[in-house]
Scaffold this active site. Structure first.
Site, PDB file in Angstrom:
ATOM      1  N   GLY A  21       3.002   2.810  10.522  1.00  0.00           N
ATOM      2  CA  GLY A  21       3.954   3.887  10.260  1.00  0.00           C
ATOM      3  C   GLY A  21       4.730   4.333  11.484  1.00  0.00           C
ATOM      4  N   SER A  35       3.772  -1.649  10.274  1.00  0.00           N
ATOM      5  CA  SER A  35       5.227  -1.748  10.388  1.00  0.00           C
ATOM      6  C   SER A  35       5.766  -3.147  10.065  1.00  0.00           C
ATOM      7  CB  SER A  35       5.693  -1.278  11.767  1.00  0.00           C
ATOM      8  OG  SER A  35       5.354   0.092  11.956  1.00  0.00           O
ATOM      9  N   ASN A  62       0.862  -1.182   0.000  1.00  0.00           N
ATOM     10  CA  ASN A  62       0.000   0.000   0.000  1.00  0.00           C
ATOM     11  C   ASN A  62       0.900   1.234   0.000  1.00  0.00           C
ATOM     12  OD1 ASN A  62      -1.775   2.085   0.522  1.00  0.00           O
ATOM     13  ND2 ASN A  62      -2.090   1.524   2.673  1.00  0.00           N
ATOM     14  N   TRP A  63       1.032   1.843  -1.163  1.00  0.00           N
ATOM     15  CA  TRP A  63       1.984   2.951  -1.296  1.00  0.00           C
ATOM     16  C   TRP A  63       1.476   4.257  -0.697  1.00  0.00           C
ATOM     17  CZ3 TRP A  63       3.776   2.479  -7.116  1.00  0.00           C
ATOM     18  CH2 TRP A  63       4.395   1.232  -7.292  1.00  0.00           C
ATOM     19  N   LYS A  64       0.177   4.295  -0.379  1.00  0.00           N
ATOM     20  CA  LYS A  64      -0.408   5.544   0.128  1.00  0.00           C
ATOM     21  C   LYS A  64      -0.157   6.679  -0.877  1.00  0.00           C
ATOM     22  CE  LYS A  64       0.199   3.596   4.648  1.00  0.00           C
ATOM     23  NZ  LYS A  64       0.302   3.761   6.093  1.00  0.00           N
ATOM     24  N   GLU A  81      -6.348   5.312   8.002  1.00  0.00           N
ATOM     25  CA  GLU A  81      -6.133   6.725   7.633  1.00  0.00           C
ATOM     26  C   GLU A  81      -7.393   7.325   7.023  1.00  0.00           C
ATOM     27  OE1 GLU A  81      -2.542   6.049   5.372  1.00  0.00           O
ATOM     28  OE2 GLU A  81      -1.543   5.492   7.238  1.00  0.00           O
ATOM     29  N   HIS A 141      -9.320   1.780   5.315  1.00  0.00           N
ATOM     30  CA  HIS A 141      -7.992   1.943   5.925  1.00  0.00           C
ATOM     31  C   HIS A 141      -8.104   2.932   7.092  1.00  0.00           C
ATOM     32  CE1 HIS A 141      -3.833   3.126   6.497  1.00  0.00           C
ATOM     33  NE2 HIS A 141      -3.511   1.966   5.928  1.00  0.00           N
ATOM     34  N   GLU A 192      -5.035  -4.251  11.141  1.00  0.00           N
ATOM     35  CA  GLU A 192      -3.965  -3.249  11.255  1.00  0.00           C
ATOM     36  C   GLU A 192      -4.180  -2.425  12.518  1.00  0.00           C
ATOM     37  OE1 GLU A 192      -2.098  -2.235   7.205  1.00  0.00           O
ATOM     38  OE2 GLU A 192      -3.857  -0.981   7.425  1.00  0.00           O
ATOM     39  N   GLY A 239       5.120   1.599   4.514  1.00  0.00           N
ATOM     40  CA  GLY A 239       6.451   2.180   4.318  1.00  0.00           C
ATOM     41  C   GLY A 239       7.446   1.261   3.621  1.00  0.00           C
TER      42      GLY A 239
HETATM   43  P1  PGA Z   1       3.128   0.703   7.535  1.00  0.00           P
HETATM   44  O1  PGA Z   1       1.638   0.916   6.937  1.00  0.00           O
HETATM   45  O2  PGA Z   1       3.612  -0.624   6.998  1.00  0.00           O
HETATM   46  O3  PGA Z   1       3.914   1.859   7.034  1.00  0.00           O
HETATM   47  O4  PGA Z   1       2.990   0.661   9.020  1.00  0.00           O
HETATM   48  C1  PGA Z   1       0.736  -0.149   6.848  1.00  0.00           C
HETATM   49  C2  PGA Z   1      -0.577   0.328   6.268  1.00  0.00           C
HETATM   50  O5  PGA Z   1      -0.991   1.444   6.581  1.00  0.00           O
HETATM   51  O6  PGA Z   1      -1.231  -0.396   5.502  1.00  0.00           O
END
Ligand code: PGA
Length: 256
Positions: A177, A217, A11-13, A103, A101, A171, A239
């Protein structure tokens, strides 16, 4: 025992323009062998603006990778400025759509009902939701992690006939992150807990078949241990999916 091929999804966001996206996918593909794709399904989830470029690359180079989108709207078309429908994604050979997600929930006001509409729209269009659930730190510390996840899973899957057709990503928000990963035991326990909810909703066979990813993470250094857990069927990687070397190591987790 059901065959639950792990899904490793990057997931590149909001990172990488379409040129950077092409380069990253090429670098990842260069590092993976046919055996890696046999052991795990690999997916990349770039921003909308790179979907067409990556679709073309995957098809031209016959890469055994799936394409995902980070969001969608639940309506087919209409006056929804700034939104993208599942039908539009499907025309780009998108397989997976991330729904709910954390976010999106925290920064863009998506509640359980919104997430449920998206999950159902994705399924109706014949695509696969990567349906995200997970508790914020405050609720974990208050001992409410399971009740939050329970509520999110049941609400997000309301009206879904076959919950096993969904990929669920557990998650924990405090691990996204932050460099803090849930211990493999805790991550496995919560994925097992989600599996029990699916059993309750749809029966043992659905629970045995549904794929449940861990996210938060996930890194080159912890992927093998996390993926070795019986209830964890893959990873949603943020990330570390932006670095070809790291993402490739995660995709090759079976090599130990
Ligand atoms: P992260 O993000 O690996 O940077 O913690 C995971 C995600 O939000 O899907």
């Amino acid at each position: 025992m059901a065959d639950r091929t792990p899904l490793i999804a990057g997931n590149w966001k909001m990172n990488n323009d379409h040129l950077e996206a092409i380069s990253l996918v090429q670098q990842v593909a260069y590092r993976l062998e046919p055996e890696d794709y046999e052991r795990s399904e690999v997916a990349v989830i770039p921003p909308f603006t790179a979907l067409r470029s990556i679709q073309t690359l995957i098809e031209a180079d016959k890469l055994p990778m799936a394409l995902g989108a980070q969001n969608c709207h639940w309506e087919d078309a209409g006056a929804f400025t700034g939104e993208v429908s599942v039908g539009m994604l499907s025309q780009l050979n998108v397989t997976y759509v991330v729904c709910g997600h954390s976010e999106r929930r925290a920064l863009f006001g998506e509640d359980d009902a919104t997430v449920n509409r998206k999950v159902r729209a994705v399924i109706d269009a014949g695509l696969v939701p990567i349906f995200c659930v997970g508790e914020p730190l405050e609720q974990r510390e208050a001992g409410e992690a399971e009740s939050v996840v329970d509520r999110q899973v049941r609400a997000g899957l309301e009206g879904v006939d076959d919950p096993a057709s969904v990929v669920i990503a557990y998650e924990p928000v405090w691990a996204i992150g932050t460099g803090r990963t849930a211990t493999s035991e805790d991550a496995n326990a919560m994925c097992g807990y989600v599996r029990d909810i699916i059993a309750d909703l749809a029966g043992d066979e659905a629970a045995e078949t549904v794929r449940i990813q861990y996210g938060g993470s996930v890194k080159a250094g912890n992927a093998a241990e996390l993926m070795g857990q019986p209830h964890i069927d893959g990873a949603l990687v943020g990330g570390a999916s932006l670095k070809a070397d790291d993402f490739a190591v995660i995709c090759r987790h079976h090599r130990g």
